[in-house]
Design an enzyme around this catalytic site. Structure first.
Site, short mmCIF file in Angstrom:
data_model
loop_
_atom_site.label_atom_id
_atom_site.label_comp_id
_atom_site.label_asym_id
_atom_site.label_seq_id
_atom_site.Cartn_x
_atom_site.Cartn_y
_atom_site.Cartn_z
N GLY A 852 0.79 -1.22 0.00
CA GLY A 852 0.00 0.00 0.00
C GLY A 852 0.82 1.27 0.00
O GLY A 852 0.36 2.31 -0.44
N THR A 875 -3.78 -7.91 2.75
CA THR A 875 -3.30 -7.70 1.38
C THR A 875 -2.60 -6.36 1.20
O THR A 875 -1.74 -6.22 0.32
CB THR A 875 -4.47 -7.79 0.38
OG1 THR A 875 -5.45 -6.82 0.74
CG2 THR A 875 -5.09 -9.17 0.41
N CYS A 876 -2.94 -5.37 2.02
CA CYS A 876 -2.34 -4.05 1.84
C CYS A 876 -0.84 -4.08 2.13
O CYS A 876 -0.08 -3.30 1.56
CB CYS A 876 -3.03 -3.05 2.75
SG CYS A 876 -2.58 -1.35 2.42
N ILE A 877 -0.42 -5.00 3.01
CA ILE A 877 1.01 -5.08 3.35
C ILE A 877 1.57 -6.46 3.00
O ILE A 877 2.64 -6.84 3.49
CB ILE A 877 1.24 -4.77 4.84
CG1 ILE A 877 0.40 -5.71 5.73
CG2 ILE A 877 0.92 -3.31 5.15
CD1 ILE A 877 0.70 -5.55 7.22
#
Length: 909
Positions: A852, A875-877
């Site tokens: 992200g 999922t962002c990291i």
């Protein structure tokens, strides 16, 4: 001196006539001098050359050893033929295949040559090596006018060839009506069989010769099978010759019922049966109703056999569905079919046409009884210790304990004697030995599920054919709702039933929702097969791209303006033809074929995201694309979005991969799946974190003073856009913050690009129905469109970080990577999607995976273990939260459950 003068005269004559004036002395050379003259019927030149020559007019030459008389007869050179006959040519000389000059004249219809040959005593009864006489050749080609002359010289009009076939056989086979009549008038045996027992009527029917069959039947031909029992009717049905079948039925009415019964014969092609019955049904209203009633009765009989557990499931299932398909096809072609708006009785009106379904009501009643019986047993109190299988075993006289129904545990005592009987008082049967339905090892659900599901499929087909296109039968919807629990039990026990028999789900959105969770739990491969089976079900060739395309349907595009020229030509093309086959040619280039088609799709997939067209913008991860909310800067942007949808739909239809990847939210838009706040990360990772923070924290006392509205840039000016009516005056609170997050997500991810989405879907749905594409989730749709990427496990391991207590040497981590190496490539892709939200590794490998806030390595974090806990992800990291499993086996089991069953526990940690 005289000799010199003679040579000079010969030279002069030769030069004047532009040919030799003397034949060579040897026959082989001489015959090739004469042959072109004979073929051209230059009888004067031939006569002059023969007059001073010792040439043998019966000399046989060439590979087939024919004489010049054969050549004259074959070419119709009647003057040369007469000349050769006068010179002593043998009219009965046979070449290497046994053919005489008369045979050749007859075969080619040379009437004058035939007459002259007969004058010179040509024998009409000579057979060639295949047993064919001149009369056979005339019959094959329908030379009736010559046949009248020839039969006067024939001693036996029924002379047989090597296969026992007479001239009447071959005339009937080729449909020469006047020839058949001439032969019959000349005394030909109308019922004479050949060596295999086939009569002239048999030959006429084998090629669908309606008129010759009618002549034979009118003259008293018998309806006889050949030595293998194959009848003339069998041949007519095999060839789909409806008109010839009609003639047979006129003279033998009993054959009508035979045709109806033939629908059960799996050796006969279904399309041929349809063709025959379609023709017969269009002859009269009464015959139409008679055919349908007969088919309904046969279907009912087959359906009850299928419900009998002693029958062969596979054979009876195929037979029932085949008959019902034919029944529905014939029903639809009637003048009061749903397509032309005339009442079919589905509104409750009993018309003669709707009454043809009456025999099937017995089968539907039995089906309903079975399902009610099973539902009753499933609902019985658990205190009862006897399940349905025990009852079946008692019927067999066995005392051993029945296996339990582990999935349902439906105890309940009783006997089938106390249950309402089905049609004909038939009761469920269980046979010993190797029977499919042996109750020793299977419960009643396993035994009956496939059989009942096949009958349900037949029921749906019959209900649907009575409805206008696009409408689902209310009766069938009511049926499914009534038996919902039992049908779900069937599917839970054997999920393949969905793909084998529950095709109605694809056509009934109101029913699909009841089973969607079960469908999506099935293997991706099985759903792909089901998808393409139904996508191509109404098309003539399942191998769509390889179907021949006519010259007029080739897409001629310009390489230097491929996007615009392709858009123009695809927009004008016939969608139905594009679905069936596609061929591309670049202007000024000769190349065609699958290589060109693949290149075309590959180039277009790159052009679609070309910044020059302003259609898509690159997302935060640098590898995926999202519709551009500012695409209106291109005046044709909506037409181009529609074209982009057409290209992706065409590619999916023809199983062509495209080199383009979209954001997860855009795949959701294609599938009709609502977006959520995590999807915002693809276009604005920091804003997505802020939304996550709002959800994770109590905002009651923070004084944010947020309302259900946002400020946005509209053509350079900041405007307040309400998220819902009156949103500017509605404060965001702890109680309604989830609604706020969802609405602001929809504004950013959907409302801002709604026209673009609509245009894209308009093009996409031209080739891919919404009901079919919903079989997949957004991750699977990406795989369908862009294929399975290769994943380098060693590179993955090398560029992975560990946190929250894990280190590379920990047993759990070692087990994890061993599992990754053991699982399939498809499962590795699912794992990558599960953790990163993408199925692809960027250029440069795992070291370049984006998160992200920029580059973010794949990370595995430790989570305390509790029984049955599944892995989750952020999922962002790019973080996998992996519980500290006690064994490799448990780790693998839990990981695969998470990947295959949709445990997408995404967070924005």
């Amino acid at each position: 001196m005289e000799r010199a003068m003679e040579q000079l005269n010969r030279l002069t004559r030769s030069l004047r006539r532009a040919r030799t004036v003397e034949l060579p002395e040897d026959n082989e050379t001489a015959v090739y001098t004469l042959m072109p003259m004979v073929m051209a019927d230059q009888h004067r030149s031939v006569s002059e050359l023969l007059s001073n020559s010792k040439f043998d007019v019966n000399y046989a030459f060439g590979r087939v050893k024919r004489s010049l008389l054969h050549i004259a007869a074959n070419c119709g050179s009647v003057e040369c033929l007469v000349l050769l006959l006068k010179k002593g040519a043998n009219p009965n000389y046979q070449d290497i295949s046994g053919c005489t000059p008369l045979h050749l004249a007859a075969r080619n219809g040379q009437k004058k040559c035939m007459s002259k040959l007969l004058e010179y005593s040509a024998d009409v009864n000579i057979c060639n090596n295949e047993g064919l006489t001149a009369i056979h050749w005339l019959a094959v080609n329908g030379r009736t006018e010559l046949l009248h002359d020839l039969v006067q010289h024939v001693t036996d009009v029924d002379v047989e060839d090597a296969m026992g076939q007479t001239a009447l056989h071959v005339a009937c086979q080729n449909g020469h009506k006047t020839t058949v009549q001439c032969l019959l008038d000349s005394g030909a045996d109308i019922n004479r069989p050949n060596v295999s027992g086939a009569t002239p009527l048999y030959f006429a029917c084998s090629h669908g010769q309606r008129d010759t069959a009618q002549i034979l039947l009118l003259r008293g031909a018998k309806y006889l099978p050949d030595k293998n029992g194959v009848t003339p009717l069998d041949l007519c049905v095999q060839g789909g010759y409806g008109q010839t079948c009609e003639v047979l039925i006129q003279y033998h009415p009993r054959l009508f019922q035979t045709i109806v019964q033939m629908t059960q014969n799996e050796d006969l092609r279904e399309n041929m049966l349809r063709q025959v019955l379609q023709h017969l049904s269009q002859q009269s209203e009464s015959q139409y109703l008679k055919i349908l009633t007969g088919l309904a009765e046969v279907a009912t009989t087959n359906g009850h056999k299928l419900l009998s557990l002693s029958s062969n499931y596979d054979a009876q299932m195929k037979s029932l569905l085949r008959i019902v398909r034919i029944f529905c096809h014939v029903f639809r072609i009637g003048p009061s079919s749903p397509s032309n708006g005339i009442d079919m009785g589905y509104n409750g009106n009993k018309t003669p046409r709707s009454q043809v379904f009456k025999p099937l009501e017995l089968l539907w009643h039995s089906l309903d009884e079975w399902l009610v019986l099973i539902a009753t047993e499933l609902m019985k109190n658990k205190e009862d210790s006897t399940d349905i299988t025990s009852i079946l075993l008692k019927q067999k006289g066995q005392d051993q304990e029945a296996p339990s129904l582990s999935a349902f545990e439906p105890p309940g005592p009783g006997s089938y004697e106390s249950l309402p009987p089905g049609p004909g008082d038939s009761k469920p049967e269980v046979l010993a030995g190797e029977q499919e339905a042996s109750a020793d090892c299977q419960d009643v659900i396993s035994v009956t599920a496939n059989r009942l599901s096949a009958v349900i499929q037949a029921f749906y087909m019959c209900c649907s054919c009575q409805m206008p296109p696009g409408m689902t039968s209310p009766r069938f919807i009511e049926f499914v709702c009534k038996h919902d629990e039992v049908l779900k039990c069937f599917v839970n026990r054997n999920p393949k039933i969905i793909f084998d028999h529950f095709h109605f789900l694809l056509e009934c959105p109101e029913l699909m929702s009841r089973f969607m969770h079960i469908i999506k739990a099935q293997p991706f491969k099985d759903r792909c097969e089901w998808f393409y089976e139904h996508l191509h079900s109404g098309q003539p060739d399942s191998d769509m791209v390889h179907r021949p395309v006519s010259e007029n349907d080739i897409l001629l595009v310009h390489r230097d303006s491929i996007f615009r020229s392709s858009c123009e030509i695809v927009s004008k093309a016939n969608c139905a033809k594009l679905k069936q086959g596609i061929a591309v040619r670049f202007h000024g280039e000769e190349g065609m074929g699958q290589g060109v088609v693949r290149e075309w799709f590959d180039i277009l997939s790159n052009e679609i995201v070309n910044p020059d067209y302003a259609l898509f913008t690159q997302s935060a991860d640098g590898t995926t694309f999202q519709p551009n909310s500012n695409s209106y800067v291109n005046p044709d942007h909506l037409n181009y979005f529609r074209f982009a949808g057409q290209i992706l739909g065409l590619a999916l239809n023809h199983r062509q991969l495209v080199n383009i990847y979209f954001t997860r939210s855009f795949y959701k838009h294609i599938l009709g799946i609502p977006v959520n706040y995590q999807d915002v990360a693809s276009i604005d990772p920091e804003y997505a974190k802020n939304l996550q923070w709002i959800l994770d924290n109590d905002i009651s006392d923070l004084g944010l003073e947020l309302t259900f509205s946002v400020e946005t840039d509209v053509f350079g000016a900041m405007e307040e856009v309400p998220l819902k009516p009156g949103g500017g005056s509605i404060l965001v609170t702890q109680n309604n913050k989830a609604e706020y997050v969802q609405l602001v997500t929809e504004l950013r991810m959907t409302r801002a690009i709604q026209p673009q989405i609509n245009a894209f879907l308009q093009g996409f749905h031209m080739f891919i129905p919404p009901s079919l594409i919903q079989l997949f989730d957004e991750y699977e749709l990406e795989l369908l469109l862009s294929g399975m990427p290769e994943i380098d496990v060693n590179d993955w391991i090398k560029n992975t970080e560990y946190t929250s207590g894990y280190e590379r040497e920990d047993p759990v981590i070692q087990w994890f990577w061993e599992v990754v190496e053991d699982i399939t490539q498809e499962e590795r892709v699912l794992l990558l999607q599960f953790v990163t939200g993408s199925s692809r590794v960027p250029h440069g490998g795992f070291a370049n995976i984006m998160g992200g806030s920029g580059l973010q390595n794949f990370t595995i974090a430790a989570v305390p273990y509790t029984p049955n806990l599944l892995p989750t992800s952020s999922t962002c990291i790019n973080m996998l939260k992996l519980p500290e499993y006690p064994s490799k086996e448990i780790l693998k089991d839990r990981l695969l459950v998470a990947l295959h069953c949709g445990s997408y526990g995404y967070t924005m940690a």
